[in-house]
Design a protein around this motif. Structure first.
Motif, mmCIF file in Angstrom:
data_model
loop_
_atom_site.group_PDB
_atom_site.id
_atom_site.type_symbol
_atom_site.label_atom_id
_atom_site.label_comp_id
_atom_site.label_asym_id
_atom_site.label_seq_id
_atom_site.Cartn_x
_atom_site.Cartn_y
_atom_site.Cartn_z
ATOM 1 N N THR A 88 57.059 77.694 -10.722
ATOM 2 C CA THR A 88 57.535 77.361 -11.984
ATOM 3 C C THR A 88 57.315 77.981 -13.080
ATOM 4 N N THR A 89 55.350 78.198 -13.015
ATOM 5 C CA THR A 89 54.947 78.983 -13.895
ATOM 6 C C THR A 89 55.990 79.970 -14.493
ATOM 7 N N ILE A 90 55.521 80.952 -13.092
ATOM 8 C CA ILE A 90 56.474 82.286 -13.811
ATOM 9 C C ILE A 90 57.653 81.937 -14.553
ATOM 10 N N LEU A 91 58.461 81.133 -14.298
ATOM 11 C CA LEU A 91 59.359 81.502 -14.660
ATOM 12 C C LEU A 91 59.979 80.744 -15.813
ATOM 13 N N ALA A 92 58.951 79.790 -16.205
ATOM 14 C CA ALA A 92 58.613 79.344 -17.299
ATOM 15 C C ALA A 92 58.027 80.351 -18.780
ATOM 16 N N MET A 113 61.157 88.220 -5.959
ATOM 17 C CA MET A 113 62.357 86.840 -6.443
ATOM 18 C C MET A 113 63.012 86.824 -7.558
ATOM 19 N N THR A 114 61.675 86.712 -8.673
ATOM 20 C CA THR A 114 61.637 86.401 -9.772
ATOM 21 C C THR A 114 62.931 87.621 -10.334
ATOM 22 N N GLU A 115 62.659 89.224 -10.011
ATOM 23 C CA GLU A 115 63.153 90.801 -10.579
ATOM 24 C C GLU A 115 64.743 90.125 -9.909
ATOM 25 N N LEU A 116 65.122 90.097 -8.524
ATOM 26 C CA LEU A 116 66.441 89.401 -8.366
ATOM 27 C C LEU A 116 66.962 88.365 -9.194
ATOM 28 N N LEU A 117 65.762 87.818 -9.280
ATOM 29 C CA LEU A 117 67.169 86.908 -10.642
ATOM 30 C C LEU A 117 67.333 86.679 -11.709
#
Ligand code: SAH
Length: 219
Positions: free
Chosen positions: A99-103, A75-79
């Motif tokens: 949240t931590t991955i995104l931050a 999902m993060t890769e898609l984002l």
């Protein structure tokens, strides 16, 4: 990020998880490095710490789960597929792992959670890690976060039956994207991209998420 006190054992098991993510097709090197940096064991109860680097979802209390690492990575890769979003909204803070991955990947992360004790624990983890670009709100994220909109990206880590209108409305008109599991018994991962007032929908893997529940959980 402050990673003091992380032992060698956990480093080794973490590297095994990284290899698994790569084997399963995760290619974004920034996403892979964010996983490499993130001590997933601090996001679960101590009793489950030994399972933290398995590629599986785990209970975090209150009937909720920390999502499976592969799906968080996917999902993060898609984002990030079409460029790094500046302002990202997450629905469902849960443990604070996503949240931590995104931050570590985007300048500013906003995250909503409807279960107060989960939010409190997530907040203290983010503080321990020394992350300062996250903003948490105790709210029903089905309404989005209108005061902070528009967002370049929105990610939901809980599944509605239908995508709430507010989430589409709060996407930036310049390529804002929403990554969200949709459905009840049969959920699909969906990405909606907004250009002007046009919405494009793409459908990806079958997924299993906890439901997006409307309203606040009463203590
Ligand atoms: N991103 C989390 C996943 C937690 S599970 C993690 O990495 O650990 C999904 C979370 O969504 C749960 O904590 C659940 O309470 C929350 N949730 C469900 N419906 C919600 C809603 N309407 N608004 C905000 N959070 C919601």
């Amino acid at each position: 990020m402050n990673l003091d006190g992380i032992g060698m054992t956990s480093r080794r098991t973490r590297e095994r998880l990284i290899n698994r993510l790569i084997d399963q097709g995760i290619t974004n090197i920034d996403v892979i490095n964010a996983f490499r940096q993130t001590p997933r064991h601090i996001f679960v109860d101590e009793a489950l710490g030994h399972r933290a680097y398995e590629d599986t979802s785990l209970p975090i209390g209150y009937g909720q789960t920390i999502s499976q690492p592969y799906i968080v990575a996917k999902m993060t890769e898609l984002l990030l597929r079409d460029g790094v979003p500046q302002r990202v909204l997450e629905i469902g803070t849960g443990s604070g792992f996503q949240t931590t991955i995104l931050a570590q990947l985007v300048p500013m992360v906003f995250s909503c959670e409807r279960i107060k004790p989960l939010q409190d624990k997530a907040r203290s983890r983010l503080r321990t890690l020394g992350l300062h670009n996250t903003h948490l709100k105790y709210s029903d994220g089905g309404f989005g976060w209108s005061e902070q909109a528009p967002f370049d990206a929105i990610i939901a880590t809980c599944a509605p039956n239908d995508i709430p209108q507010e989430l589409k409305a709060q996407l930036s008109e310049n390529g804002g994207r929403l990554v969200i599991p949709v459905g009840g018994d049969n959920q699909q991962l969906v990405m909606v991209t907004k250009m002007g007032d046009e919405l494009k929908t793409e459908t990806f893997d079958s997924v299993v998420f906890v439901p997006l529940v409307r309203g606040l959980e009463k203590a």
